[in-house]
Design an enzyme around this catalytic site. Structure first.
Site: not given
Ligand SMILES: [Zn+2]
Length: 273
Positions: A2-3, A93, A112
């Site tokens: 994400p930016e 997660h 991740r």
């Protein structure tokens, strides 16, 4: 990853959901998520605090608490917040969980494991390593044409790589750097210091335009959805992941090359120089 626009959207959603709520209990489930805080310290410094404000700095989400602490989160590749009823099960997660008053809980889920959290003193945020060297916010007064000119004039990096450097421009990543360069008709390989002032002025304008459009694209999100991904920007991208497709400006075929270990997409005609 994400930016700025995606992080801004998550920040706004979180603000609606959690500001004013008190953290009844907190748990750091995967210690590596917050390597600068021990699980015990993490839990103790959040417990009992009210969430006063949720803000964004670069790609970081800052939750300012009533106890003079700030919970800083960087989502990185796959980190996301999930807002659930307290009796809901954790996801496989879940790496941190905050139980809130009003019967809700906020999970941080990260497939991740690249996400990062830090609990820091609010008065010392300028010294936190993740924030201390960040460039000015693109939408702030500080991010002026003069600032960008002075910064790029001192850089021999290729312009695309300079735009990804968070100490020069905060919040841009691979997508929006490529898109801004295409709109400003700048060759991504051009050394930053060789850009003329008028081209830097144009680049700054296009950076703000592309970020603004992406944030406005927020209406594609469902209410309450805290998960963001690049998928949602797909229809708007002019060059990103459009290799072999015609440039929407000149019809030349978009090309891709590897720059700094990542893909850069550009139009060989519009961005010749
Ligand atoms: Zn073109």
């Amino acid at each position: 990853m994400p930016e700025l626009p995606e992080v801004e959207i998550v920040t706004r959603r979180l603000r609606e959901l959690i500001v004013g709520k008190t953290i009844i209990k907190a748990r750091l489930i995967r210690a590596g998520l917050a390597p600068e805080n021990s699980p015990r310290q993490f839990a103790a410094s959040l417990r009992g605090a009210r969430i006063d404000e949720v803000a964004r700095r670069g790609k970081h989400i800052l939750a300012h608490l009533s106890n003079q602490r700030t919970l800083i989160t960087h989502l990185r590749m796959t980190g996301r917040f999930i807002y659930l009823n307290q009796d809901a099960e954790h996801t496989p997660h879940t790496h941190a969980a905050l139980w809130l008053d009003g019967g809700k809980k906020l999970l941080f889920d990260d497939q991740r494991h690249f996400g990062v959290m830090v609990v820091a003193r609010t008065t010392e945020l300028d010294r936190v390593k993740h924030l201390s060297k960040l460039a000015p916010e693109p939408f702030s007064q500080e991010f002026s044409p003069e600032y960008l000119h002075d910064t790029l004039k001192r850089s021999s990096q290729q312009i695309k790589l300079a735009l990804l450097d968070q100490t020069k421009v905060a919040g841009l990543g691979n997508i929006y750097a490529s898109e801004a360069l295409h709109r400003a008709k700048i060759n991504p390989r051009l050394p930053a210091k060789r850009l003329s002032k008028p081209r830097i002025v144009s680049l700054r304008k296009e950076i703000l335009a592309v970020l603004d459009e992406a944030i406005a694209n927020d209406n594609q999100f469902e209410a309450g959805d805290l998960d963001t991904s690049y998928g949602r920007y797909d229809q708007m991208a002019r060059v990103y992941e459009r290799e072999g497709q015609p440039c929407p400006v000149c019809n030349a075929l978009i090309r891709r090359f590897t720059q700094g270990a990542r893909s850069t997409y550009y139009c060989p005609r519009c961005q010749r120089r």
